[in-house]
Design an enzyme around this catalytic site. Structure first.
Site, mmCIF file in Angstrom:
data_model
loop_
_atom_site.group_PDB
_atom_site.id
_atom_site.type_symbol
_atom_site.label_atom_id
_atom_site.label_comp_id
_atom_site.label_asym_id
_atom_site.label_seq_id
_atom_site.Cartn_x
_atom_site.Cartn_y
_atom_site.Cartn_z
ATOM 1 C CB SER A 1 -14.837 8.472 48.807
ATOM 2 O OG SER A 1 -15.817 8.191 47.842
ATOM 3 C CD GLU B 1 -17.770 9.193 70.403
ATOM 4 O OE1 GLU B 1 -17.347 9.369 69.238
ATOM 5 O OE2 GLU B 1 -17.323 9.793 71.402
ATOM 6 C CB SER B 2 -20.022 4.264 65.228
ATOM 7 O OG SER B 2 -20.366 3.263 66.193
ATOM 8 C CG HIS C 1 -19.313 7.762 49.208
ATOM 9 N ND1 HIS C 1 -18.020 7.303 49.102
ATOM 10 C CD2 HIS C 1 -19.883 7.016 50.181
ATOM 11 C CE1 HIS C 1 -17.826 6.324 49.972
ATOM 12 N NE2 HIS C 1 -18.947 6.122 50.642
ATOM 13 C CB CYS D 1 -22.156 4.075 70.106
ATOM 14 S SG CYS D 1 -22.090 2.881 68.761
#
Lengths: 139, 139
Positions: B58, B65-66, B71, B86
């Site tokens: 994971s 930008e985010s 996983h 973004c």
């Protein structure tokens, strides 16, 4: 256990009109995101947050059962949050906890199943039999 | 810029029938997830990965930008990946990069706009005027 027979449940949430000061506070956001994970009885594995200049917080919490993420835009009173859990956890417990502490006036959400078992069988070309829900994924 | 006038674009992907050994390799997964971020010209801020016992990886990458998350379930040849960007970034560049390196035979994906501007106006009760795309969020 969810009826869709998927490995995970992923909730995407838009929290509107939250408390602007709270959205600017990286310490508060990290603490409460961890509390939100615990509200769903998740096992926190890693927690990483970042404070942007002049404001805005992004963070990710890896849990044994997948993850939680947040991005805040204090200038819009807005936070985009994801709750992705596997196994018997109920991600809506995390959702409800965070809604309260962010003081969101409105929110919109959608739940998307992740890892549909029927599709493993379809794409894998074989029936792999009963599938586990990865509860053994804890450290 | 996307036509929906949203702060961000969020792609959820199910990669099926990937190379099983690759999905077990935490070093490979972390390196290639970072490369996937760069493929979309994202600015990596934090990268955190975890190797589960007996297998499964994971990880989350915070970008200016985010975020990107992954996983893996090697036992099913499956990876659930999110690309949330973004601004003017194209998250499909990251998607295409990862599809190649995971050697996925099939994949399914959906793009969901995050932070719809019309809804800020609706819920905020005021027109906040032209909204920025947070490109100034870099460190």
């Amino acid at each position: 256990m969810n009826n869709l027979k998927a490995l995970g449940r992923h909730i995407l949430v838009e929290y509107y009109n939250c408390d602007l000061e709270i959205l600017k506070d990286p310490t508060f956001i990290e603490r409460e995101m961890n509390q939100a994970a615990l509200a769903a009885e998740a096992t926190v594995v890693e927690s990483k947050f970042h404070h942007f200049s002049p404001w805005g917080v992004s963070g990710a919490i890896l849990i044994a059962e997948s993850h939680l993420t947040i991005h805040t835009w204090p200038e819009y009173g807005f936070a985009a949050v994801d709750f992705f859990t596997c196994g018997d956890l109920d991600p809506w417990e995390s959702f409800a906890y965070l809604e309260k502490v962010l003081k969101a006036e409105f929110c919109e959400s959608v739940e998307i199943p992740r890892g549909l078992m029927a599709k493993f069988r379809e794409h894998g070309g074989v029936d792999r039999g009963e599938m586990s829900y990865k509860l053994e994924r804890k450290m």
